[in-house]
Design a protein around this motif. Structure first.
Motif, PDB file in Angstrom:
ATOM      1  N   LEU A  21       0.766  -1.549   0.282  1.00 39.51           N
ATOM      2  CA  LEU A  21       0.097  -0.013  -0.284  1.00 39.51           C
ATOM      3  C   LEU A  21       1.306   1.697  -0.061  1.00 39.51           C
ATOM      4  O   LEU A  21       0.421   2.302  -0.945  1.00 39.51           O
ATOM      5  CB  LEU A  21      -0.540  -0.313   0.933  1.00 39.51           C
ATOM      6  N   LEU A  22       1.484   1.512   1.107  1.00 41.55           N
ATOM      7  CA  LEU A  22       2.462   2.944   0.950  1.00 41.55           C
ATOM      8  C   LEU A  22       3.254   2.354   0.048  1.00 41.55           C
ATOM      9  O   LEU A  22       3.198   3.812  -0.999  1.00 41.55           O
ATOM     10  CB  LEU A  22       3.964   2.103   1.692  1.00 41.55           C
ATOM     11  N   GLY A  23       4.289   1.552  -0.998  1.00 44.43           N
ATOM     12  CA  GLY A  23       5.055   1.769  -2.150  1.00 44.43           C
ATOM     13  C   GLY A  23       3.675   2.258  -3.051  1.00 44.43           C
ATOM     14  O   GLY A  23       3.924   3.387  -4.614  1.00 44.43           O
ATOM     15  N   TRP A  24       2.511   1.765  -3.068  1.00 50.31           N
ATOM     16  CA  TRP A  24       1.237   2.357  -4.230  1.00 50.31           C
ATOM     17  C   TRP A  24       1.437   3.252  -4.291  1.00 50.31           C
ATOM     18  O   TRP A  24       0.483   4.357  -5.166  1.00 50.31           O
ATOM     19  CB  TRP A  24       0.081   1.251  -4.509  1.00 50.31           C
ATOM     20  N   GLN A  83      17.079   1.582  -9.891  1.00 45.02           N
ATOM     21  CA  GLN A  83      16.671   3.423  -9.098  1.00 45.02           C
ATOM     22  C   GLN A  83      16.353   2.286  -7.493  1.00 45.02           C
ATOM     23  O   GLN A  83      16.094   2.836  -6.777  1.00 45.02           O
ATOM     24  CB  GLN A  83      15.577   3.400  -9.603  1.00 45.02           C
ATOM     25  N   THR A  84      16.658   0.912  -8.261  1.00 46.61           N
ATOM     26  CA  THR A  84      16.020  -0.031  -6.916  1.00 46.61           C
ATOM     27  C   THR A  84      17.401  -0.019  -5.490  1.00 46.61           C
ATOM     28  O   THR A  84      16.720   0.400  -4.261  1.00 46.61           O
ATOM     29  CB  THR A  84      15.847  -1.099  -7.198  1.00 46.61           C
ATOM     30  N   VAL A  85      18.774  -0.002  -5.923  1.00 41.61           N
ATOM     31  CA  VAL A  85      19.825   0.529  -4.958  1.00 41.61           C
ATOM     32  C   VAL A  85      19.309   1.876  -4.498  1.00 41.61           C
ATOM     33  O   VAL A  85      19.739   1.978  -3.418  1.00 41.61           O
ATOM     34  CB  VAL A  85      20.882   0.326  -5.980  1.00 41.61           C
ATOM     35  N   THR A  86      19.422   3.161  -5.604  1.00 41.71           N
ATOM     36  CA  THR A  86      19.458   4.252  -4.738  1.00 41.71           C
ATOM     37  C   THR A  86      18.467   4.545  -4.297  1.00 41.71           C
ATOM     38  O   THR A  86      19.096   5.628  -3.121  1.00 41.71           O
ATOM     39  CB  THR A  86      19.228   5.290  -6.252  1.00 41.71           C
ATOM     40  N   ASP A  87      17.045   3.912  -4.327  1.00 42.01           N
ATOM     41  CA  ASP A  87      15.582   4.786  -3.282  1.00 42.01           C
ATOM     42  C   ASP A  87      16.082   3.749  -2.126  1.00 42.01           C
ATOM     43  O   ASP A  87      15.549   4.014  -1.045  1.00 42.01           O
ATOM     44  CB  ASP A  87      14.708   3.813  -4.115  1.00 42.01           C
ATOM     45  N   GLY A  88      17.095   2.668  -1.773  1.00 40.17           N
ATOM     46  CA  GLY A  88      17.176   1.534  -1.267  1.00 40.17           C
ATOM     47  C   GLY A  88      17.983   2.012  -0.295  1.00 40.17           C
ATOM     48  O   GLY A  88      18.194   1.573   0.972  1.00 40.17           O
ATOM     49  N   VAL A 110      12.139  -1.118   2.642  1.00 44.64           N
ATOM     50  CA  VAL A 110      13.283  -1.957   2.074  1.00 44.64           C
ATOM     51  C   VAL A 110      12.060  -2.411   0.636  1.00 44.64           C
ATOM     52  O   VAL A 110      12.001  -2.413   0.004  1.00 44.64           O
ATOM     53  CB  VAL A 110      14.581  -2.971   2.763  1.00 44.64           C
ATOM     54  N   LEU A 111      11.198  -3.744   1.328  1.00 44.99           N
ATOM     55  CA  LEU A 111      10.332  -4.546   0.811  1.00 44.99           C
ATOM     56  C   LEU A 111       9.599  -3.558  -0.094  1.00 44.99           C
ATOM     57  O   LEU A 111       9.224  -3.432  -0.930  1.00 44.99           O
ATOM     58  CB  LEU A 111       9.383  -5.460   1.311  1.00 44.99           C
ATOM     59  N   GLN A 112       9.011  -1.840   0.398  1.00 53.29           N
ATOM     60  CA  GLN A 112       8.353  -0.860  -0.172  1.00 53.29           C
ATOM     61  C   GLN A 112       9.214  -0.735  -1.288  1.00 53.29           C
ATOM     62  O   GLN A 112       8.776  -0.367  -2.456  1.00 53.29           O
ATOM     63  CB  GLN A 112       8.505   0.058   1.045  1.00 53.29           C
ATOM     64  N   VAL A 113      10.199  -0.165  -0.832  1.00 50.26           N
ATOM     65  CA  VAL A 113      11.177   0.316  -2.370  1.00 50.26           C
ATOM     66  C   VAL A 113      10.961  -0.934  -3.648  1.00 50.26           C
ATOM     67  O   VAL A 113      10.694  -0.225  -4.669  1.00 50.26           O
ATOM     68  CB  VAL A 113      12.449   0.437  -2.243  1.00 50.26           C
ATOM     69  N   ARG A 116       7.390  -0.770  -4.872  1.00 47.21           N
ATOM     70  CA  ARG A 116       8.053   0.627  -5.403  1.00 47.21           C
ATOM     71  C   ARG A 116       8.069   0.545  -7.486  1.00 47.21           C
ATOM     72  O   ARG A 116       7.513   0.616  -8.237  1.00 47.21           O
ATOM     73  CB  ARG A 116       7.915   1.497  -5.044  1.00 47.21           C
ATOM     74  N   ASN A 117       9.977   0.150  -6.974  1.00 48.20           N
ATOM     75  CA  ASN A 117      10.124  -0.042  -8.912  1.00 48.20           C
ATOM     76  C   ASN A 117       9.468  -1.294  -9.626  1.00 48.20           C
ATOM     77  O   ASN A 117       9.783  -1.569 -10.360  1.00 48.20           O
ATOM     78  CB  ASN A 117      11.727  -0.395  -7.738  1.00 48.20           C
ATOM     79  N   ALA A 118       9.228  -2.418  -9.109  1.00 50.70           N
ATOM     80  CA  ALA A 118       8.756  -3.423  -9.618  1.00 50.70           C
ATOM     81  C   ALA A 118       6.802  -3.125 -10.210  1.00 50.70           C
ATOM     82  O   ALA A 118       6.908  -3.237 -11.008  1.00 50.70           O
ATOM     83  CB  ALA A 118       8.383  -4.821  -8.854  1.00 50.70           C
ATOM     84  N   VAL A 119       6.624  -2.282  -9.790  1.00 51.65           N
ATOM     85  CA  VAL A 119       5.236  -1.222 -10.603  1.00 51.65           C
ATOM     86  C   VAL A 119       5.727  -0.696 -11.552  1.00 51.65           C
ATOM     87  O   VAL A 119       5.186  -0.774 -13.091  1.00 51.65           O
ATOM     88  CB  VAL A 119       4.673  -0.742  -9.486  1.00 51.65           C
ATOM     89  N   ILE A 120       6.222  -0.160 -11.140  1.00 47.01           N
ATOM     90  CA  ILE A 120       7.434   0.973 -12.108  1.00 47.01           C
ATOM     91  C   ILE A 120       7.845   0.404 -13.374  1.00 47.01           C
ATOM     92  O   ILE A 120       8.189   0.220 -14.684  1.00 47.01           O
ATOM     93  CB  ILE A 120       8.567   2.291 -12.258  1.00 47.01           C
TER      94      ILE A 120
END
Length: 260
Positions: A21-24, A83-88, A110-113, A116-120
């Protein structure tokens, strides 16, 4: 040490409704009141792929039907990883107010990151599907290999995000260093060019673990079977990386609220 990290990971996964939910919500808030929404990322990525493909395809003397799918898969997967590493690296820092106020599992951030990047990634992968429709699939027999390759890719991205997120919470200069390193890695990883294009400087690719990580997800989509070395390096990275990530997380997990 490992037991504490595994317990937090288990609780974080069990709280999947929260981090999804937070990632979305982050994706939706970023493109609030936009008619196109996250597909703006897809449009910009498509324009970049078309521009680079036309220029470098001509310079390398390659057919667009071969080069564009190669480039699209490479850029889409690399952008997601980078982007995952940078956001992480700022996962705990950006969520500091939640960490200090609520007793929640720490790895949900971390799972939120990752989510979110999986959605993108799913939005950007539309470009690859469009190119498959235009130029055809190179080999249907290698496509199923993309599924285990993607799992290995995500496993590596996750442990790297865990490590840099934890270290960045302690050392606040690290996110800038991570961002700079990812920019350098982009140029020394075969993304725009093919792995066999460097000739005398082939060691840059041979000793670059990120080249194998991108290769393992790219090759099944372009009709190639990843080599045993590629599978071995990427799986080895995942196993060793998760050991390190869990060890660090278990040791310093309780210090995160004080660091952020």
């Amino acid at each position: 040490m490992f037991s504490l990290a595994l317990l937090d990971l288990r609780k974080s996964i069990a709280s999947w409704r929260l981090w999804t939910l937070l990632g979305w919500l982050e994706v939706r808030q970023r493109y609030a009141r936009s008619r196109v929404g996250p597909f703006w990322l897809t449009i910009s990525m498509g324009v970049m792929i078309a521009s680079i493909g036309m220029v470098y395809g001509t310079l390398f003397g390659m057919k667009l039907g071969d080069y564009l799918p190669f480039l699209a898969i490479s850029l889409v997967m690399w952008t997601s990883f980078s982007q995952t590493v940078t956001d992480g690296s700022v996962a705990y820092i950006n969520s500091g107010q939640y960490i200090r106020q609520a007793s929640t599992p720490k790895l949900i951030y971390v799972l939120q990151v990752i989510w979110r990047n999986a959605v993108i990634l799913a939005h950007n992968f539309v470009i690859v599907l469009v190119l498959f429709a235009l130029f055809g699939v190179k080999s249907w027999t290698t496509l199923p290999l993309f599924i285990p390759a993607l799992l290995i890719y995500i496993a590596n991205a996750l442990w790297i995000a865990m490590v840099v997120g934890l270290l960045s919470a302690r050392f606040r200069d690290l996110p800038q260093i991570v961002q700079a390193l990812m920019q350098v890695a982009f140029y020394i990883t075969p993304i725009i060019y093919r792995p066999d294009s460097l000739n005398r400087f082939s060691f840059i690719v041979e000793f670059n673990p990120l080249a194998y990580l991108i290769g393992v997800v790219r090759e099944p989509l372009i009709g190639q079977v990843p080599s045993a070395l590629t599978w071995g390096v990427t799986i080895g990275m995942a196993v060793l990386g998760w050991i390190v990530a869990l060890a660090l997380t278990g040791r310093y997990l309780k210090r995160i609220p004080y660091w952020v």
